[in-house]
Design an enzyme around this catalytic site. Sequence first.
Site: not given
Length: 263
Positions: A75-77
């Site tokens: 998720l994301s980073w």
Amino acid sequence: MGVPLVLCNGIGASLEVLDPFVEALDPERPVVRFDAPGTGESPTSMLPYGFPYLAWVLGRVLDELGVGVVDILGLSWGGALAQQFAFQNPMRCRRLILVSTGTGAIMVPGDPRVLRKMVTPKRFRDPEYAAQVAGELYGGSVREDSADIGETFSRQMHAGSKMGYLHQLMAGSVWTSIFALPVIRQKTLLVFGEDDPIVPMVNGRIFETLLPRATLHRHDGGHVDLVTRADKLAPVIDEFLGTPHLGRRQWRGRKAGLLTARD
């Protein structure tokens, strides 16, 4: 037991933030979560690190746990770490799930006014501030009820360090997967929101173009709907991964094996 799903969280967030998503998954699916260096209960690294090193460390952690072949979600980073792990471990990573993420330094960025609010980890330490900026920062369902995001971040048992957050920012600023994507052969599910101020939808289409075996799932939410609307997105991911009761996959690691559910 089935192939475990390894979860790589967003920048600055400890593993507790993903509780709603884990609770919405098939209860028979084995899940592995961890705190990146400098977040949650993990100590801050002495020196900055890059994603290739982190992917190697994650592999060693799985060895120590006796985990062999895995599915991985970022998720994301954490999506950057998931991409790097899949690239470095083509025989160990079965399937890849990328949620609200990008290709690193070479990607289509979000609104600069929004990204400025991510320079510090204040939103993880101050639930009231998190609620104030949540709608603008994350979009999607958070625009309707920003109090949800304050509650989400309050799930963190221990706030990460400022240095740990800085190291995570530095890792993302000097890394890109754009040239490696064509050689990532795992089946990949891309989960991107139409109302994501941090990672615009065009990044999902870039992944869909460059990854040979990618499927794009578009939803009308924002950056953290995997958490705030877990009841909607967890079934999509369960369907992509298939039944948790898969046959044992062979892995010639130091301590090949599988975890029990929820370990």
